[in-house]
Design an enzyme around this catalytic site. Structure first.
Site, PDB file in Angstrom:
ATOM      1  N   ASP A  39       0.841  -1.192   0.000  1.00 21.83           N
ATOM      2  CA  ASP A  39       0.000   0.000   0.000  1.00 21.83           C
ATOM      3  C   ASP A  39       0.884   1.253   0.000  1.00 21.83           C
ATOM      4  OD1 ASP A  39      -2.296   1.460   0.054  1.00 21.83           O
ATOM      5  OD2 ASP A  39      -2.900   0.881   2.069  1.00 21.83           O
ATOM      6  N   HIS A  89       2.545   3.496  -9.068  1.00 23.71           N
ATOM      7  CA  HIS A  89       2.475   2.041  -9.267  1.00 23.71           C
ATOM      8  C   HIS A  89       3.712   1.530 -10.006  1.00 23.71           C
ATOM      9  CE1 HIS A  89      -1.405   2.034  -7.507  1.00 23.71           C
ATOM     10  NE2 HIS A  89      -2.020   2.623  -8.502  1.00 23.71           N
ATOM     11  N   LEU A 125      11.519 -20.780  -3.974  1.00 17.37           N
ATOM     12  CA  LEU A 125      10.556 -19.865  -3.346  1.00 17.37           C
ATOM     13  C   LEU A 125       9.284 -19.866  -4.189  1.00 17.37           C
ATOM     14  CD1 LEU A 125      11.324 -16.358  -1.930  1.00 17.37           C
ATOM     15  CD2 LEU A 125       9.431 -16.604  -3.499  1.00 17.37           C
TER      16      LEU A 125
HETATM   17  C1  FPP Z   1      -1.838   0.352  -3.206  1.00 16.56           C
HETATM   18  O1  FPP Z   1      -1.376   1.650  -3.326  1.00 16.56           O
HETATM   19  C2  FPP Z   1      -1.308  -0.473  -4.255  1.00 16.56           C
HETATM   20  C3  FPP Z   1      -2.061  -1.070  -5.216  1.00 16.56           C
HETATM   21  C4  FPP Z   1      -3.516  -0.944  -5.335  1.00 16.56           C
HETATM   22  C5  FPP Z   1      -1.445  -1.892  -6.215  1.00 16.56           C
HETATM   23  C6  FPP Z   1      -0.194  -2.575  -5.798  1.00 16.56           C
HETATM   24  C7  FPP Z   1       0.487  -2.914  -7.019  1.00 16.56           C
HETATM   25  C8  FPP Z   1       1.806  -2.858  -7.238  1.00 16.56           C
HETATM   26  C9  FPP Z   1       2.830  -2.569  -6.244  1.00 16.56           C
HETATM   27  C10 FPP Z   1       2.283  -3.109  -8.566  1.00 16.56           C
HETATM   28  C11 FPP Z   1       1.558  -4.167  -9.285  1.00 16.56           C
HETATM   29  C12 FPP Z   1       2.205  -5.472  -9.082  1.00 16.56           C
HETATM   30  C13 FPP Z   1       2.142  -6.397 -10.015  1.00 16.56           C
HETATM   31  C14 FPP Z   1       2.702  -7.745  -9.807  1.00 16.56           C
HETATM   32  C15 FPP Z   1       1.511  -6.062 -11.279  1.00 16.56           C
HETATM   33  P1  FPP Z   1      -2.474   2.759  -3.362  1.00 16.56           P
HETATM   34  O2  FPP Z   1      -2.673   3.167  -4.769  1.00 16.56           O
HETATM   35  O3  FPP Z   1      -3.704   2.331  -2.656  1.00 16.56           O
HETATM   36  O4  FPP Z   1      -1.753   3.894  -2.562  1.00 16.56           O
HETATM   37  P2  FPP Z   1      -2.444   5.022  -1.673  1.00 16.56           P
HETATM   38  O5  FPP Z   1      -3.192   4.317  -0.575  1.00 16.56           O
HETATM   39  O6  FPP Z   1      -1.286   5.812  -1.167  1.00 16.56           O
HETATM   40  O7  FPP Z   1      -3.338   5.794  -2.588  1.00 16.56           O
END
Ligand code: FPP
Length: 248
Positions: free
Chosen positions: A28, A45, A139
């Protein structure tokens, strides 16, 4: 209040006999990371994706055998279309870019989550990655994509009915055997970045007795030392599984 207090020290050694077998990470804070830099959420992202390799390498170094990453939840479809599109394309490109290296390092890749709603281009890559790495055992990397814990339990229940299992024969083991994680150990540790204290429908069956660790570090900044601190915190906990402490 998060869990990364200064009593943990990144230079302190881990007890190699008490490494959690299965660690899950709720990644997150990509959006906040980008916002702090005046960048788009999609740029956040992208930074999050760049962070996958170092964290995976650290997990291998510490001896973690199963790692589950929450990359896209069933609830994430409600985000703006451009952000959803960016996440779907990132998933494809990271598989294209990383698969050779993962396969060579003995990583077994698994997709957790519903196939419905995902494009063929992504499904083809996920299937090919699973097939190519199926015999690896250094893994296991589970990518939870289009994943929801409740949906997973619904799907497992449907499989039991489909298989004609009578109601009185249903056990916890049988339900586990129909989950996407069948054959894998339950989660020992769930890490959530960016300070939130929610499970957000992540592995709600498999995390029933997991230790929970929350750090204020945003996912793109989460590195080897942050993982080490989480493992130290895990090792400082007493796990009782609903029982009492052992008295010697
Ligand atoms: C949360 O940050 C993150 C996500 C919804 C996506 C997590 C995805 C990745 C790290 C990359 C994708 C991975 C693969 C394998 C494709 P947020 O956008 O909710 O952050 P915020 O809470 O600060 O807005």
């Amino acid at each position: 209040m998060t869990d990364d207090s200064p009593r943990h020290d990144a230079s302190r050694a881990l007890d190699s006999t008490r490494i959690p077998a299965h660690v899950g990470i709720i990644m997150d804070g990509n959006g906040r990371w980008a916002q702090a830099r005046g960048l788009s959420r999609s740029a956040g992202h992208r930074a999050g994706v760049e962070n996958l390799r170092p964290v995976l390498e650290a997990a291998g170094e510490f001896g973690i055998r199963f790692l589950t990453l929450y990359a896209f939840s069933t609830e994430n479809w409600s985000r703006p279309a451009a952000e959803v599109r960016a996440l779907l394309l990132l998933a494809q490109s990271v598989i294209d870019r990383e698969l050779d290296g993962l396969a060579q390092r003995g990583v077994r890749l698994r997709h957790l989550g519903r196939r419905e709603g995902l494009e063929q281009a992504l499904l083809r890559r996920l299937d090919a990655a699973e097939e190519r790495t199926r015999d690896n055992d250094a893994l296991t990397l589970n990518i939870a994509f289009n994943y929801g814990g409740r949906a997973e339990i619904v799907d497992a229940s449907r499989l039991l009915v489909r298989d004609g299992v009578p109601a009185h024969e249903i056990t916890e083991e049988l339900i586990s055997s129909r989950l996407a994680t069948a054959g894998q150990p339950d989660l020992d540790l769930v890490i959530r970045t960016a300070g939130e204290m929610r499970l957000s429908n992540f592995m709600i069956w498999q995390a029933a007795y997991a230790e929970y660790y929350s750090t204020s570090t945003l996912w793109p900044d989460f590195g080897r030392d942050d993982l080490l601190l989480a493992l130290q915190a895990y090792q400082s906990r007493r796990r009782r599984f609903g029982g009492l402490d052992q008295v010697s």
